[in-house]
Design an enzyme around this catalytic site. Sequence first.
Site, short mmCIF file in Angstrom:
data_model
loop_
_atom_site.label_atom_id
_atom_site.label_comp_id
_atom_site.label_asym_id
_atom_site.label_seq_id
_atom_site.Cartn_x
_atom_site.Cartn_y
_atom_site.Cartn_z
N LEU A 52 0.82 -1.22 0.00
CA LEU A 52 0.00 0.00 0.00
C LEU A 52 0.85 1.27 0.00
O LEU A 52 0.31 2.38 -0.04
CB LEU A 52 -0.97 -0.01 1.20
CG LEU A 52 -2.07 -1.07 1.07
CD1 LEU A 52 -2.77 -1.30 2.41
CD2 LEU A 52 -3.10 -0.65 0.01
N TYR A 158 3.99 10.44 11.88
CA TYR A 158 2.82 9.59 12.18
C TYR A 158 1.63 10.46 12.56
O TYR A 158 0.52 10.30 12.03
CB TYR A 158 3.15 8.59 13.30
CG TYR A 158 2.03 7.63 13.58
CD1 TYR A 158 1.87 6.47 12.80
CD2 TYR A 158 1.10 7.87 14.60
CE1 TYR A 158 0.81 5.59 13.05
CE2 TYR A 158 0.05 6.99 14.84
CZ TYR A 158 -0.09 5.85 14.07
OH TYR A 158 -1.13 4.97 14.30
N1 LIG Z 1 -2.11 -0.43 17.70
C1 LIG Z 1 -2.29 0.81 18.10
O1 LIG Z 1 -1.90 1.18 19.22
C2 LIG Z 1 -3.00 1.81 17.20
C3 LIG Z 1 -3.48 2.98 17.77
C4 LIG Z 1 -4.15 3.92 16.97
C5 LIG Z 1 -4.29 3.67 15.61
N2 LIG Z 1 -3.78 2.52 15.08
C6 LIG Z 1 -3.95 2.32 13.64
O2 LIG Z 1 -4.68 1.14 13.43
C7 LIG Z 1 -4.33 0.57 12.18
C8 LIG Z 1 -4.05 -0.91 12.37
O3 LIG Z 1 -2.96 -1.04 13.24
P1 LIG Z 1 -2.68 -2.35 14.08
O4 LIG Z 1 -2.29 -1.91 15.44
O5 LIG Z 1 -3.77 -3.33 13.91
O6 LIG Z 1 -1.32 -2.85 13.36
P2 LIG Z 1 -0.79 -4.27 12.91
O7 LIG Z 1 0.66 -4.12 12.72
O8 LIG Z 1 -1.28 -5.34 13.84
O9 LIG Z 1 -1.51 -4.48 11.50
C9 LIG Z 1 -1.18 -3.70 10.39
C10 LIG Z 1 -1.54 -4.47 9.13
O10 LIG Z 1 -1.24 -3.63 8.02
C11 LIG Z 1 -0.52 -4.38 7.06
N3 LIG Z 1 0.39 -3.50 6.33
C12 LIG Z 1 1.32 -2.67 6.85
N4 LIG Z 1 1.99 -2.06 5.86
C13 LIG Z 1 1.48 -2.51 4.69
C14 LIG Z 1 1.75 -2.24 3.33
N5 LIG Z 1 2.74 -1.41 2.95
N6 LIG Z 1 1.02 -2.86 2.39
C15 LIG Z 1 0.03 -3.73 2.74
N7 LIG Z 1 -0.27 -4.04 4.02
C16 LIG Z 1 0.45 -3.42 4.98
C17 LIG Z 1 0.27 -5.41 7.89
O11 LIG Z 1 0.69 -6.51 7.11
C18 LIG Z 1 -0.75 -5.76 8.96
O12 LIG Z 1 -1.60 -6.80 8.54
C19 LIG Z 1 -3.15 1.37 11.66
O13 LIG Z 1 -3.61 2.30 10.69
C20 LIG Z 1 -2.65 2.12 12.89
O14 LIG Z 1 -2.01 3.32 12.56
C21 LIG Z 1 -3.16 1.58 15.84
#
Ligand SMILES: NC(=O)c1ccc[n+]([C@@H]2O[C@H](COP(=O)([O-])OP(=O)(O)OC[C@H]3O[C@@H](n4cnc5c(N)ncnc54)[C@H](O)[C@@H]3O)[C@@H](O)[C@H]2O)c1
Length: 265
Positions: A52, A158
């Site tokens: 992505l 970020y």
């Molecule tokens: N975990 C937290 O504390 C938190 C807090 C606020 C917001 N978020 C947001 O929530 C969303 C999900 O995060 P998460 O914590 O579930 O993370 P995670 O690392 O568990 O999952 C992220 C997913 O995105 C995929 N991904 C990452 N880069 C990619 C790329 N270049 N192409 C295709 N796929 C890609 C990964 O393979 C993975 O499946 C993100 O947008 C993150 O910014 C997370």
Amino acid sequence: MNWADRNIVVTGASSGIGLRVAELLVEGGARIIALDRSPPPLAVAAHVKVDLGDPDSIDAAVAALGEGPLHGLCNIAGVPQMAGDEAVCRVNYLGLRHLTLHLLPRLVRGAGIVNLSSTAGYGWRDRAGLLWELAQVEDWREAEAWIAAHPVMFEDAYDRFKEALVVWTQAVASGWFLRHGVRMNCVSPGPVQTPIFEDFTRVFGKGNVEDILARTGRVPKPDDIAPPVLFLLDDASRWIVGVDLPTEGGLSASRFASGMRRSRA
Ligand SMILES: NC(=O)c1ccc[n+]([C@@H]2O[C@H](COP(=O)([O-])OP(=O)(O)OC[C@H]3O[C@@H](n4cnc5c(N)ncnc54)[C@H](O)[C@@H]3O)[C@@H](O)[C@H]2O)c1
């Protein structure tokens, strides 16, 4: 909620929040098309491998989706600050927009789009004018040039690109609702227990995360965040358009109450 026979695209479906969203939708009978760089650990209708952060890879993924209507899009994939400024910009913002713009014509009237933002994006009002300008630059290369000319975007990248996501959502959502009958909204969690939680703790600082936990009581799990995503995807939220839904256990309310108590003391 009944998701039977609905085709829903979920990015980031292989881990964390995206995986839980995909699981709940599959349980509800949806056909999930998982767009992720890694294969998801659950049975889905299709997994399309995509980077992505790369417009060519996104274009190939969109082509690989084939024909047929889409009933929802969950833009959940994202990378933490530790992945580097460039990856944060490309995956969390440019790639999300590029994919969404290309899938918009495939989304049926009544479909929902949900973007995963973050409490890290709460500062968007401080830079609304600037981020509005960026929201108007639709083309990937032109947007990259705009970003390169505005170094503020790489001060806490970020945070900046989550802010930019909230502003872009508001910039386009009402027009898309009127013209296409498609609703787009954001969900904003604080720190969530997923594989990128440790990165967040390092970047935001242990003290900051401890303050958040003291105000909210615990670290939420993906299961605390996924249901609001499904709600914004569903017809039950049909009059909710262009909002950023705080999904952070009362963090904002707690900060507001503390501030008021201090100012009245
Ligand atoms: N975990 C937290 O504390 C938190 C807090 C606020 C917001 N978020 C947001 O929530 C969303 C999900 O995060 P998460 O914590 O579930 O993370 P995670 O690392 O568990 O999952 C992220 C997913 O995105 C995929 N991904 C990452 N880069 C990619 C790329 N270049 N192409 C295709 N796929 C890609 C990964 O393979 C993975 O499946 C993100 O947008 C993150 O910014 C997370």
